[in-house]
Design a protein around this motif. Structure first.
Motif, mmCIF file in Angstrom:
data_model
loop_
_atom_site.group_PDB
_atom_site.id
_atom_site.type_symbol
_atom_site.label_atom_id
_atom_site.label_comp_id
_atom_site.label_asym_id
_atom_site.label_seq_id
_atom_site.Cartn_x
_atom_site.Cartn_y
_atom_site.Cartn_z
ATOM 1 N N TRP A 47 0.846 -1.194 0.000
ATOM 2 C CA TRP A 47 0.000 0.000 0.000
ATOM 3 C C TRP A 47 0.880 1.242 0.000
ATOM 4 N N ALA A 77 -7.042 3.691 -5.411
ATOM 5 C CA ALA A 77 -7.194 2.304 -4.927
ATOM 6 C C ALA A 77 -5.869 1.721 -4.463
ATOM 7 N N GLU A 135 -7.726 6.452 -1.622
ATOM 8 C CA GLU A 135 -8.317 5.147 -1.951
ATOM 9 C C GLU A 135 -9.560 5.291 -2.828
#
Length: 173
Positions: free
Chosen positions: A36, A143, A78
């Motif tokens: 991430w 995302a 996100e």
């Protein structure tokens, strides 16, 4: 006279499924956090590093791992921000503006050209104009976390399957 004999018995503890699952879930959570953060950094989605550093994981239940952040910037990265959602909070946006190269510091100014020559723009004006642009155009969804999960999920499945098969094979000897 009775015949007697001895029988050797070894206790079979079975396969430690709990340990294997827990270890692999923990490893997958760490890999997801790292992926991430890597996704964010590769996209240049950083400011002071607070958002990237806020990505963590926890284990609220035995076989559950939750990866995420408590920062609004992570949420916006996100899922994005739809046009017309309103101006971002001015204090948070002001913090971001203050830290960006080429944008004015608090109390400072910058020269911008809106098409008819350079104009002096104050910090507060810059915050307003950027907020207005975000309200009008929105922000894209990247995302970062969902992509990280997909990157790690297949590896998790392969690793846990391999470890369980090794444990079964070891017990079969």
């Amino acid at each position: 006279m009775t015949d007697s004999f001895e029988v050797g018995v070894e206790t079979y503890d079975g396969i430690d499924f709990d340990t294997i699952a827990t270890e692999e879930l923990d490893k997958a959570a760490v890999r997801t956090v790292n992926a991430w953060v890597d996704n964010m950094l590769e996209a240049g989605y950083r400011n002071t590093g607070d958002t990237a550093n806020s990505i963590t994981w926890e284990s609220p239940e035995q076989y559950v791992r939750v990866v995420g952040s408590d920062r609004i910037a992570a949420l916006i990265g996100e899922f994005g921000r739809r046009p017309g959602a309103g101006h971002p909070p001015p204090d948070a946006l002001g913090d971001w503006v203050h830290e960006q190269a080429g944008l004015p510091d608090r109390g400072g100014t910058v020269e911008w050209d809106f098409g008819d020559g350079p104009e002096t723009v104050t910090f507060d004006q810059a915050v307003y104009l950027i907020g207005k642009g975000i309200d009008e155009s929105g922000l894209p969804a990247h995302a970062f976390g969902r992509r990280a999960f997909r990157e790690v999920a297949d590896e998790f499945e392969r690793n846990i399957t391999r470890r369980l098969q090794e444990a079964v094979d070891e017990q079969s000897i």
